[in-house]
Design a protein around this motif. Sequence first.
Motif, mmCIF file in Angstrom:
data_model
loop_
_atom_site.group_PDB
_atom_site.id
_atom_site.type_symbol
_atom_site.label_atom_id
_atom_site.label_comp_id
_atom_site.label_asym_id
_atom_site.label_seq_id
_atom_site.Cartn_x
_atom_site.Cartn_y
_atom_site.Cartn_z
ATOM 1 N N TYR A 16 41.379 73.673 51.419
ATOM 2 C CA TYR A 16 42.512 72.798 51.693
ATOM 3 C C TYR A 16 42.309 72.031 52.992
ATOM 4 O O TYR A 16 42.508 70.817 53.041
ATOM 5 C CB TYR A 16 43.800 73.621 51.769
ATOM 6 N N LYS A 17 41.913 72.695 54.054
ATOM 7 C CA LYS A 17 41.749 72.049 55.358
ATOM 8 C C LYS A 17 40.643 71.001 55.344
ATOM 9 O O LYS A 17 40.701 70.032 56.093
ATOM 10 C CB LYS A 17 41.455 73.086 56.439
ATOM 11 N N ARG A 18 39.637 71.184 54.533
ATOM 12 C CA ARG A 18 38.521 70.250 54.522
ATOM 13 C C ARG A 18 38.680 69.109 53.519
ATOM 14 O O ARG A 18 38.366 67.974 53.823
ATOM 15 C CB ARG A 18 37.217 70.988 54.212
ATOM 16 N N TYR A 19 39.139 69.411 52.323
ATOM 17 C CA TYR A 19 39.059 68.431 51.242
ATOM 18 C C TYR A 19 40.387 67.834 50.793
ATOM 19 O O TYR A 19 40.400 66.776 50.175
ATOM 20 C CB TYR A 19 38.352 69.060 50.034
ATOM 21 N N PHE A 20 41.500 68.463 51.075
ATOM 22 C CA PHE A 20 42.787 67.928 50.658
ATOM 23 C C PHE A 20 43.213 66.830 51.625
ATOM 24 O O PHE A 20 43.205 67.035 52.829
ATOM 25 C CB PHE A 20 43.847 69.039 50.621
ATOM 26 N N PRO A 21 43.548 65.641 51.141
ATOM 27 C CA PRO A 21 43.915 64.533 52.042
ATOM 28 C C PRO A 21 45.119 64.869 52.915
ATOM 29 O O PRO A 21 46.036 65.556 52.486
ATOM 30 C CB PRO A 21 44.261 63.390 51.086
ATOM 31 N N VAL A 22 45.100 64.356 54.132
ATOM 32 C CA VAL A 22 46.197 64.570 55.072
ATOM 33 C C VAL A 22 47.327 63.614 54.713
ATOM 34 O O VAL A 22 47.119 62.403 54.598
ATOM 35 C CB VAL A 22 45.722 64.328 56.524
ATOM 36 N N LEU A 23 48.510 64.150 54.541
ATOM 37 C CA LEU A 23 49.658 63.331 54.155
ATOM 38 C C LEU A 23 50.233 62.605 55.374
ATOM 39 O O LEU A 23 50.247 63.129 56.477
ATOM 40 C CB LEU A 23 50.732 64.213 53.521
ATOM 41 N N GLY A 24 50.698 61.392 55.162
ATOM 42 C CA GLY A 24 51.365 60.641 56.217
ATOM 43 C C GLY A 24 50.452 59.797 57.075
ATOM 44 O O GLY A 24 50.910 59.087 57.958
ATOM 45 N N VAL A 25 49.153 59.846 56.846
ATOM 46 C CA VAL A 25 48.204 59.032 57.608
ATOM 47 C C VAL A 25 47.538 58.093 56.609
ATOM 48 O O VAL A 25 46.950 58.525 55.629
ATOM 49 C CB VAL A 25 47.147 59.900 58.323
ATOM 50 N N HIS A 26 47.614 56.797 56.897
ATOM 51 C CA HIS A 26 47.160 55.796 55.936
ATOM 52 C C HIS A 26 45.914 55.067 56.415
ATOM 53 O O HIS A 26 45.660 54.945 57.609
ATOM 54 C CB HIS A 26 48.277 54.783 55.674
ATOM 55 N N PHE A 27 45.176 54.548 55.443
ATOM 56 C CA PHE A 27 44.012 53.714 55.722
ATOM 57 C C PHE A 27 44.495 52.382 56.279
ATOM 58 O O PHE A 27 45.365 51.735 55.704
ATOM 59 C CB PHE A 27 43.226 53.488 54.425
ATOM 60 N N TYR A 104 43.522 55.564 59.855
ATOM 61 C CA TYR A 104 42.102 55.895 59.875
ATOM 62 C C TYR A 104 41.292 54.810 59.194
ATOM 63 O O TYR A 104 41.819 53.975 58.469
ATOM 64 C CB TYR A 104 41.855 57.246 59.190
ATOM 65 N N PHE A 105 40.002 54.869 59.434
ATOM 66 C CA PHE A 105 39.033 53.979 58.800
ATOM 67 C C PHE A 105 37.782 54.790 58.537
ATOM 68 O O PHE A 105 37.333 55.530 59.415
ATOM 69 C CB PHE A 105 38.714 52.788 59.710
ATOM 70 N N ILE A 106 37.238 54.695 57.331
ATOM 71 C CA ILE A 106 35.986 55.373 57.008
ATOM 72 C C ILE A 106 34.908 54.308 56.948
ATOM 73 O O ILE A 106 34.957 53.418 56.103
ATOM 74 C CB ILE A 106 36.087 56.142 55.681
ATOM 75 N N SER A 107 33.963 54.400 57.889
ATOM 76 C CA SER A 107 32.898 53.393 57.951
ATOM 77 C C SER A 107 31.891 53.637 56.846
ATOM 78 O O SER A 107 31.672 54.768 56.420
ATOM 79 C CB SER A 107 32.206 53.428 59.306
#
Length: 126
Positions: A16-27, A104-107
């Motif tokens: 859960y901590k590694r792979y489940f997306p964090v809610l409330g934070v948008h791209f 966030y931004f994923i390069s």
Amino acid sequence: MKFLILITIIVSIILYKRYFPVLGVHFIKLKDLEVDKIIIIDIRDYNESYKDPIKGSINIPISYLNRNIKEIPDGDLYIVASSSLEKNVGIRFFRQKGFRVVGYFISDNSKISLKENSLKIKNNCC
């Protein structure tokens, strides 16, 4: 039986901590940011951030966050990561330390790698 249940719970928490997306934070795209109001934290590895630097960002790789947390000023944070796994771990870390992560931004460094590889191929052929 209790041991199996305990192992299942521990594995579930780790996943859960590694792979489940964090809610409330948008791209949010970098060009859409108001750089004056937000602190940009680049948690990519030094090798990746060196190839594609982000002006005005603080570069602290994810593995060094805990020891360099005092270098980060108070304020809203914007995370630049190289993968969704890195993003999830980073956002959860900052939230645990009391920071507010607004985006966030994923390069995508695969474009840079492809460009470098094509240049090497052209240089070797000619």
